[in-house]
Scaffold this motif. Structure first.
Motif, PDB file in Angstrom:
ATOM      1  N   HIS A 236      34.392  34.014 -78.709  1.00  0.00           N
ATOM      2  CA  HIS A 236      33.505  32.864 -78.889  1.00  0.00           C
ATOM      3  C   HIS A 236      33.502  31.952 -77.667  1.00  0.00           C
ATOM      4  O   HIS A 236      34.514  31.829 -76.970  1.00  0.00           O
ATOM      5  N   ASP A 237      32.361  31.329 -77.456  1.00  0.00           N
ATOM      6  CA  ASP A 237      32.221  30.258 -76.469  1.00  0.00           C
ATOM      7  C   ASP A 237      31.970  28.977 -77.258  1.00  0.00           C
ATOM      8  O   ASP A 237      30.899  28.803 -77.845  1.00  0.00           O
ATOM      9  N   TRP A 238      32.962  28.087 -77.295  1.00  0.00           N
ATOM     10  CA  TRP A 238      32.863  26.886 -78.129  1.00  0.00           C
ATOM     11  C   TRP A 238      31.629  26.060 -77.798  1.00  0.00           C
ATOM     12  O   TRP A 238      31.030  25.441 -78.677  1.00  0.00           O
ATOM     13  N   LYS A 239      31.211  26.072 -76.554  1.00  0.00           N
ATOM     14  CA  LYS A 239      30.035  25.284 -76.153  1.00  0.00           C
ATOM     15  C   LYS A 239      28.753  25.806 -76.820  1.00  0.00           C
ATOM     16  O   LYS A 239      27.760  25.078 -76.891  1.00  0.00           O
ATOM     17  N   MET A 240      28.765  27.034 -77.310  1.00  0.00           N
ATOM     18  CA  MET A 240      27.583  27.604 -77.947  1.00  0.00           C
ATOM     19  C   MET A 240      27.582  27.410 -79.468  1.00  0.00           C
ATOM     20  O   MET A 240      26.635  27.814 -80.142  1.00  0.00           O
ATOM     21  N   PHE A 241      28.659  26.819 -80.002  1.00  0.00           N
ATOM     22  CA  PHE A 241      28.672  26.505 -81.426  1.00  0.00           C
ATOM     23  C   PHE A 241      27.579  25.465 -81.712  1.00  0.00           C
ATOM     24  O   PHE A 241      27.203  24.690 -80.827  1.00  0.00           O
ATOM     25  N   ILE A 242      27.100  25.436 -82.937  1.00  0.00           N
ATOM     26  CA  ILE A 242      25.938  24.609 -83.281  1.00  0.00           C
ATOM     27  C   ILE A 242      26.275  23.674 -84.440  1.00  0.00           C
ATOM     28  O   ILE A 242      26.699  24.122 -85.510  1.00  0.00           O
ATOM     29  N   LYS A 243      26.075  22.394 -84.233  1.00  0.00           N
ATOM     30  CA  LYS A 243      26.314  21.409 -85.285  1.00  0.00           C
ATOM     31  C   LYS A 243      25.222  21.519 -86.353  1.00  0.00           C
ATOM     32  O   LYS A 243      24.078  21.883 -86.044  1.00  0.00           O
ATOM     33  N   PRO A 244      25.540  21.202 -87.615  1.00  0.00           N
ATOM     34  CA  PRO A 244      24.536  21.303 -88.683  1.00  0.00           C
ATOM     35  C   PRO A 244      23.270  20.502 -88.402  1.00  0.00           C
ATOM     36  O   PRO A 244      22.163  20.966 -88.693  1.00  0.00           O
ATOM     37  N   GLU A 245      23.428  19.311 -87.823  1.00  0.00           N
ATOM     38  CA  GLU A 245      22.240  18.506 -87.529  1.00  0.00           C
ATOM     39  C   GLU A 245      21.391  19.158 -86.437  1.00  0.00           C
ATOM     40  O   GLU A 245      20.159  19.057 -86.443  1.00  0.00           O
ATOM     41  N   GLU A 246      22.052  19.849 -85.500  1.00  0.00           N
ATOM     42  CA  GLU A 246      21.316  20.588 -84.473  1.00  0.00           C
ATOM     43  C   GLU A 246      20.582  21.778 -85.089  1.00  0.00           C
ATOM     44  O   GLU A 246      19.433  22.054 -84.736  1.00  0.00           O
TER      45      GLU A 246
END
Length: 235
Positions: free
Chosen positions: A181-191
């Motif tokens: 995983h690349d943490w920077k590519m994780f997506i917040k629910p609001e996003e």
């Protein structure tokens, strides 16, 4: 094959794990632990929205963990993945089980360009691995039949997810290969909600998928801080 928002390095990374995908104690162990609860959450809502036995497209199906679970639950499943190796493993594992599964090597963008559509589309644990999440969601929207339902699961971009899903899982517990995983590519629910709106979709339901040490597995929760799953419909 249309590459769309596929990242070649990501496909190669997961193809390299194809032979051990079905090893519940191997590099896909977290997915094996997560699969029953995510499959159950999806199946319950599909039945509520569409009834029994409907067709489901599983985008980014890997070697077929979710596809087989949904097929065993009575649904007609098409599994789609951009990795040739994982699709070969998926076909081989399903062979002889009498499951209503068809596997295809390709991308969501490519299948959408063919004019294919499904009443239900799933894309679990994949949006954090694509080059352009918005374009990917637009492709998923194009694959939905009128009134169709989309299911997405991913990882929230929080300090908790970095500690648990990135640093903890890859470097401390060694549950996943380093670099999964690349943490920077994780997506917040609001996003995710905003991206869905831009793609012509509307989120209707979300839930956390939380690890329970007491149960040694995942449970549905209200905690979206690490793993979460969402349902969307055409706006």
């Amino acid at each position: 094959m249309s590459q769309g928002s596929v990242i070649a390095e990501e496909i190669a990374r997961f193809d390299a794990l194809a032979a051990r995908w079905w090893d519940a104690r191997g590099p896909m162990r977290p997915l094996h632990m997560l699969n029953p609860v995510r499959a159950g959450w999806v199946a319950q809502r599909v039945r509520r929205a569409k009834g029994e036995g409907v067709s489901i497209l599983d985008v980014g199906c890997g070697a077929g963990l979710l596809a087989e679970a949904l097929a065993k639950d009575g649904f007609a499943v098409t599994g789609l993945d951009a990795g040739a190796e994982v699709i070969d493993v998926a076909r081989g594992h399903a062979q002889g089980q009498g499951l209503n599964i068809t596997y295809r090597h390709g991308t969501a963008e490519g299948l959408a360009a063919e004019g294919a559509s499904f009443p239900v589309v799933t894309a679990l644990e994949i949006i954090e691995h694509v080059a352009d999440p918005l374009e990917f969601l637009k492709s998923l929207r194009a694959l939905l039949a009128p009134g169709g339902v989309l299911f997405i699961s991913t990882l929230n971009r929080t300090p908790q997810s970095y500690a648990v899903a990135k640093f903890g899982a890859e470097y401390v517990l060694r549950l996943l290969p380093v670099g999964t995983h690349d943490w920077k590519m994780f997506i917040k629910p609001e996003e995710l909600g905003r991206l869905c709106r831009q793609a012509g979709l509307r989120l209707t339901d979300t839930a956390g998928l939380s690890y329970s040490p007491r149960q040694a597995g995942f449970t549905v929760s209200r905690d979206l801080s690490v793993n979460y799953i969402a349902m969307a419909v055409a706006a």
